[in-house]
Design an enzyme around this catalytic site. Structure first.
Site, PDB file in Angstrom:
ATOM      1  N   ARG A 169       0.652  -1.282   0.003  1.00  0.00           N
ATOM      2  CA  ARG A 169       0.070  -0.071  -0.143  1.00  0.00           C
ATOM      3  C   ARG A 169       0.743   1.254  -0.001  1.00  0.00           C
ATOM      4  O   ARG A 169       1.860   1.452   0.812  1.00  0.00           O
ATOM      5  CB  ARG A 169      -0.897   0.182   1.221  1.00  0.00           C
ATOM      6  CG  ARG A 169      -1.916  -1.104   1.054  1.00  0.00           C
ATOM      7  CD  ARG A 169      -3.126  -1.120   2.186  1.00  0.00           C
ATOM      8  NE  ARG A 169      -3.873   0.169   1.816  1.00  0.00           N
ATOM      9  CZ  ARG A 169      -4.972   0.574   2.490  1.00  0.00           C
ATOM     10  NH1 ARG A 169      -4.943   0.200   3.831  1.00  0.00           N
ATOM     11  NH2 ARG A 169      -5.612   1.609   2.374  1.00  0.00           N
ATOM     12  N   GLN A 219     -15.152   2.071   6.437  1.00  0.00           N
ATOM     13  CA  GLN A 219     -14.546   1.914   7.956  1.00  0.00           C
ATOM     14  C   GLN A 219     -15.262   2.658   9.034  1.00  0.00           C
ATOM     15  O   GLN A 219     -15.151   2.040  10.058  1.00  0.00           O
ATOM     16  CB  GLN A 219     -12.994   2.471   7.804  1.00  0.00           C
ATOM     17  CG  GLN A 219     -12.266   1.646   6.696  1.00  0.00           C
ATOM     18  CD  GLN A 219     -11.991   2.328   5.481  1.00  0.00           C
ATOM     19  OE1 GLN A 219     -13.030   2.735   5.041  1.00  0.00           O
ATOM     20  NE2 GLN A 219     -11.080   2.049   4.815  1.00  0.00           N
ATOM     21  N   ASP A 247      -2.349   9.157   7.607  1.00  0.00           N
ATOM     22  CA  ASP A 247      -1.652   8.007   7.180  1.00  0.00           C
ATOM     23  C   ASP A 247      -0.221   8.580   6.599  1.00  0.00           C
ATOM     24  O   ASP A 247       0.681   7.702   6.752  1.00  0.00           O
ATOM     25  CB  ASP A 247      -2.258   7.553   5.966  1.00  0.00           C
ATOM     26  CG  ASP A 247      -3.424   6.631   6.349  1.00  0.00           C
ATOM     27  OD1 ASP A 247      -4.538   7.217   6.347  1.00  0.00           O
ATOM     28  OD2 ASP A 247      -3.335   5.548   6.362  1.00  0.00           O
TER      29      ASP A 247
END
Ligand SMILES: CSC[C@@H](O)[C@@H](O)C(=O)COP(=O)(O)O
Length: 373
Positions: free
Chosen positions: A95, A207, A248
């Site tokens: 990712r 999510q 992130d």
């Protein structure tokens, strides 16, 4: 945190039995709790790619374990360093956006750099993986400690339950324990401060609906699930006191990449003069980057995640349904970047700071002389 009252972490890893590692399969929540074994490097890489595990800190922890599993497989081979380097390359492809992945792999490569035997490298890798997992728990607990004050202050001013809005899942499921954005919420709640959380559903993978709503519910935190576009309206009507999200990747100047849609919440918060905080451990800071919009790689995933939704039918079966014309193309950008100017502050394990280079260097002065990019 607890599942049905039982203290649980997202990843079970014992450095004395690395072959027994297992993670919660987050694709199955909230409908069923399934533990997925990770017997080898390839399964660990697959688990990150397929989002069996997800969330920046947990991606990092799983990558660290993946490196330990590669070290276990290579411990009797002559070219153990080559095998470990290959494992790093495999994991780096999983990712692109969460920098914790790069950070954890770099930690593992540094740990084995001077090892002369595969057995020694394996020892270092399993012990470092355990340290990374443990450090994540401690850092998230510290984020909670520093961040709960924001909630306590609002309660002291208003005397009514504090309404916090969050996006995606930056909860304990995204980490090893506590969460980043949720750690202040859990700690304030545990201290008896009345609060309520607005949970963005977070399309396309939901999510928020699947994970954040579930984990808040398990802990007994009052919350309400909302469609992604609801936040602005709530803010205009005084129903949000504070926004806290995770990250992130955060640049050294304080730009924040987080789940797609975060930027729109920051814009709405700015327009309504509401505090917008980002909670993150230092493993999420990319000290090599300055301009998040230009420099942070944004993951694009399968259009299937936009075109189909899965869930439990009334008969109890788990099913996936098409929600648009089958032939319509769909775009699936996983993250967006919120510029530092829209961020009220960052909550890190070392305390709160401005979303700026000066703010971050105030907390992490050891990064001052390095990587000015
Ligand atoms: C504490 S986790 C912070 C972020 O990783 C989280 O907000 C997020 O965007 C997760 O994205 P995901 O695609 O589910 O891995």
């Amino acid at each position: 945190m607890k599942i049905a009252g039982v203290v649980t972490r997202t990843i079970r890893f014992d450095p004395d039995r690395p072959e027994a590692v297992a993670v919660i399969d987050q694709r199955q929540l909230p409908h069923q709790l399934v533990w997925q074994p990770l017997p080898d490097l390839e399964t660990a890489a697959w688990a990150i790619e397929e989002m069996v595990v997800r969330g920046a800190p947990l991606i990092g922890a799983t990558a660290a374990v993946g490196m330990a599993l590669a070290g276990m497989a290579a411990r009797s081979t002559a070219d153990f360093q080559g095998a470990i380097a290959e494992a790093a390359q495999r994991l780096l492809k999983t990712r692109p956006t969460a920098v914790n992945l790069h950070w954890a792999i770099a930690q593992q490569l540094a740990a084995v750099a001077d090892c002369q035997s595969g057995a020694a490298a394996f020892d270092r890798l399993r012990l470092r993986a355990a340290e990374i997992i443990e450090a994540d728990v401690q850092q998230c607990a510290q984020i909670g400690h520093h961040g709960q004050r924001l909630i306590a202050d609002i309660y002291a001013q208003t005397g009514r339950p504090v309404n916090v809005l969050t996006h995606c899942n930056a909860g304990w499921l995204a980490c090893v324990d506590w969460g980043t954005a949720t750690a202040p919420i859990y700690q304030a709640f545990d201290q008896g401060i009345p609060l309520h959380v607005w949970v963005d559903e977070t399309r396309p993978r939901n999510q928020g609906a699947k994970l954040t709503a579930w984990e808040l519910g398990q802990h007994g935190v009052p919350h309400t699930l909302i469609a992604d576009n609801t936040g602005g309206h709530l803010m205009q009507h005084g129903l949000v006191d504070l926004v806290i999200v995770g990250s992130d990747r955060t640049t050294r100047c304080g730009d924040v990449a987080n789940k797609i849609g975060t930027y729109l919440k920051a814009l709405a918060a700015k327009d309504n003069d509401l505090p917008f905080y980002v909670a993150l451990p230092s493993s999420t800071i990319d000290w090599t980057l300055r301009d998040g919009v230009r420099e942070i790689p944004i993951e694009q995933r399968s259009d299937r995640e936009v075109k189909y939704m899965d869930g439990r039918t009334e008969s109890g079966a788990i099913a996936s349904v098409l929600i648009c014309p089958e032939a319509s193309p769909a775009a699936n950008y996983g993250f967006d970047v919120t510029p530092a100017r829209l961020v009220t502050g960052l909550i890190t394990e070392r305390g709160l700071c401005a979303a700026s280079e000066a703010g971050l260097l105030g907390l992490f002065p050891e990064q001052g002389a390095q990587n000015h990019g």
